[in-house]
Design an enzyme around this catalytic site. Structure first.
Site, PDB file in Angstrom:
ATOM      1  N   HIS A   1       0.830  -1.203   0.000  1.00 58.73           N
ATOM      2  CA  HIS A   1       0.000   0.000   0.000  1.00 58.73           C
ATOM      3  C   HIS A   1       0.868   1.258   0.000  1.00 58.73           C
ATOM      4  CE1 HIS A   1      -2.299   3.152   2.272  1.00 58.73           C
ATOM      5  NE2 HIS A   1      -3.163   2.878   1.320  1.00 58.73           N
TER       6      HIS A   1
ATOM      7  N   GLU B   1       2.153   1.817  -3.458  1.00 61.14           N
ATOM      8  CA  GLU B   1       1.066   2.322  -4.298  1.00 61.14           C
ATOM      9  C   GLU B   1       0.920   3.843  -4.141  1.00 61.14           C
ATOM     10  OE1 GLU B   1      -3.182   3.479  -3.686  1.00 61.14           O
ATOM     11  OE2 GLU B   1      -2.938   1.445  -2.905  1.00 61.14           O
ATOM     12  N   HIS B   2       1.068   4.339  -2.935  1.00 60.47           N
ATOM     13  CA  HIS B   2       1.029   5.784  -2.699  1.00 60.47           C
ATOM     14  C   HIS B   2       2.241   6.474  -3.326  1.00 60.47           C
ATOM     15  CE1 HIS B   2      -2.052   6.882   0.545  1.00 60.47           C
ATOM     16  NE2 HIS B   2      -2.345   5.637   0.195  1.00 60.47           N
TER      17      HIS B   2
ATOM     18  N   GLU C   1      -4.398   8.179   7.261  1.00 56.74           N
ATOM     19  CA  GLU C   1      -5.364   7.222   6.717  1.00 56.74           C
ATOM     20  C   GLU C   1      -5.689   6.144   7.758  1.00 56.74           C
ATOM     21  OE1 GLU C   1      -5.957   4.509   2.648  1.00 56.74           O
ATOM     22  OE2 GLU C   1      -4.049   5.527   3.039  1.00 56.74           O
TER      23      GLU C   1
END
Length: 445
Positions: free
Chosen positions: A78, A81-82, A158
């Site tokens: 993740h 991906e950012h 997040e």
């Protein structure tokens, strides 16, 4: 289902590429609806042309995600991906953000258990722009230390957002209770500790290990011709990338924990959030249409048994619904609800009663007929969206599933009988086999 001999009749080898038209019958009487090309560098490309569409959905799936992480690197997929959106060799982060939005399109990415996906939706005339941007993100991210510190703060925010959303975090609680220390039980975002510990070397190592054509599937649907898509991929550099290692990442065998109850005490929220669920259907399981029909009738909408009983008749919850997730090696499913502390136990008991009745007796012939009508309608409507057609195309390569026409899918639904329903209901929907987790000021059991 398309037999291997059928595929062979519509397969050609062109300049080292294996081109397959999926959907034609053995005589070639019907035109193919899905086309697939396996390029020499290992890239799998699928497309479905949809007459009348003026836009294209374009996506790329990396076969690396949470399921392939170590505990101390939880969240690295993740995080990467950012980070690819922070800049590439030829685009700044702002240029990436503007690239498709200024054309009226969209650019998005997400990380799930088995894959990391990058997707765009654009007018057909902007397909090459979309392919160029996503190819740049996948193959040429900068992954700079100065960007990592900033993006780490974003991801920690997040995580805080999820922590502040009990109807979100309860699913992570259930995953951990169900799968334990197996990566199926990991938090996709990672934990605060793992995210703080990740550095550039972890992200670059994952990128070098996974972000190459041998581990990629590209799918497009809408106003797109397959040969044109291949030309676009060539012009935007996808075909120039080296294949890389294609050895599948090892995944430990998964075991589901036995039935039990867990509670996470939270005094700062007004409701008790509950998930009751267990092992579900994996991708490719022949029982999946029967499973989907039962799940839909139990908790798939306002007409479902759970909604009618728990909300409409008893007034015990505003939100109550079923859910299901399928993977290559496993599956999970269950029921979510939220209720006041003083009524939460009554709501859970009502859910168990509904599940147990179906597990014990199955469905009546009238309920089965109604379920078939509803499932047929949902399947057809779900395939009228261009993005959903792109997902379906990608699934054929990601999970090795056959590409079925709508008529073939309808036939599978129509073939569901009462005996199949009883067997699946007994094996999967008995609440005594489920794991119960709750989050809030008061525990349920």
């Amino acid at each position: 289902m398309i037999a291997a001999t059928v595929v062979a009749t519509v397969a050609d080898v062109v300049d080292g590429m294996v081109v397959v038209a999926i959907g034609a019958d053995a005589t070639g009487a019907s035109a193919p609806t899905l086309q697939r090309t396996d390029l020499p560098n290992g890239l799998t490309v699928l497309s479905e042309s949809i007459p009348g569409a003026r836009s294209v959905a374009f996506g790329a799936w990396v076969r690396a995600a949470t399921l392939h992480e170590r505990p101390d690197e939880m969240g690295v997929s993740h995080f990467l991906e950012h980070m690819v959106f922070k800049g590439t060799r030829s685009r700044t982060s702002q240029e990436i953000a503007l690239s498709l939005e200024t054309l009226g399109g969209s650019l998005d990415a997400y990380t799930e258990r088995e894959h990391t996906s990058y997707q765009a939706r654009v007018l057909d005339e902007h397909l090459e722009v979309a392919a160029g941007v996503i190819g740049d993100l996948i193959f040429h991210p900068l992954i700079r230390p100065e960007d990592l510190a900033l993006e780490r703060k974003v991801i920690l925010e997040e995580i805080s957002m999820v922590d502040d959303t009990p109807d979100d975090i309860i699913f992570d609680v259930h995953n951990r209770a169900m799968w334990g220390d197996h990566p199926h039980g990991f938090a996709i975002l990672g934990t605060r500790d793992t995210v703080k510990a990740l550095d550039v070397s972890h992200l670059r190592a994952l990128h070098a290990r996974a972000y190459h054509p041998g581990r990629l599937v590209v799918a497009a649907s809408g106003r797109v011709e397959h040969e044109h898509l291949l030309e676009v991929l060539q012009r935007t550099g996808w075909t120039e990338q080296p294949m890389g290692d294609r050895t599948p990442f090892p995944v430990d065998p998964v075991e589901v924990a036995g039935p039990h109850a867990e509670h996470v005490k939270r005094k700062d929220i007004g409701q008790v959030h509950v998930v009751l669920g267990g092992q579900g259907i994996r991708h490719g399981d022949p029982r999946r249409f029967t499973f989907a029909l039962i799940d839909m009738l139990l908790g798939g909408g306002m007409s479902s048994k759970l909604f009618q009983r728990v909300r409409e008749e008893l007034g015990l919850a505003y939100s109550v619904h079923s859910f299901t997730s399928s993977y290559a090696d496993a599956g999970s499913h269950g029921v979510y609800l939220a209720s006041a502390p003083e009524t939460a136990q009554q709501a859970v008991d009502a859910v168990r009663d509904v599940l147990r009745a179906v597990a014990d007796r199955g469905l009546t012939s009238e309920e089965l007929a109604a379920g078939k009508r509803q499932l047929r309608g949902q399947l057809v409507l779900s395939m009228e969206g261009i993005s959903s057609r792109m997902y379906r195309a990608a699934t054929t390569a990601l999970y090795g599933e056959p590409f079925r026409t709508i008529d073939e899918l309808m036939a599978l639904v129509d073939a569901i009988d009462e005996e199949q329903v009883r067997d699946v209901a007994r094996d999967f929907f008995d609440p005594d086999r489920h794991i119960l987790v709750s989050l809030g000021p008061k525990a349920v059991r």
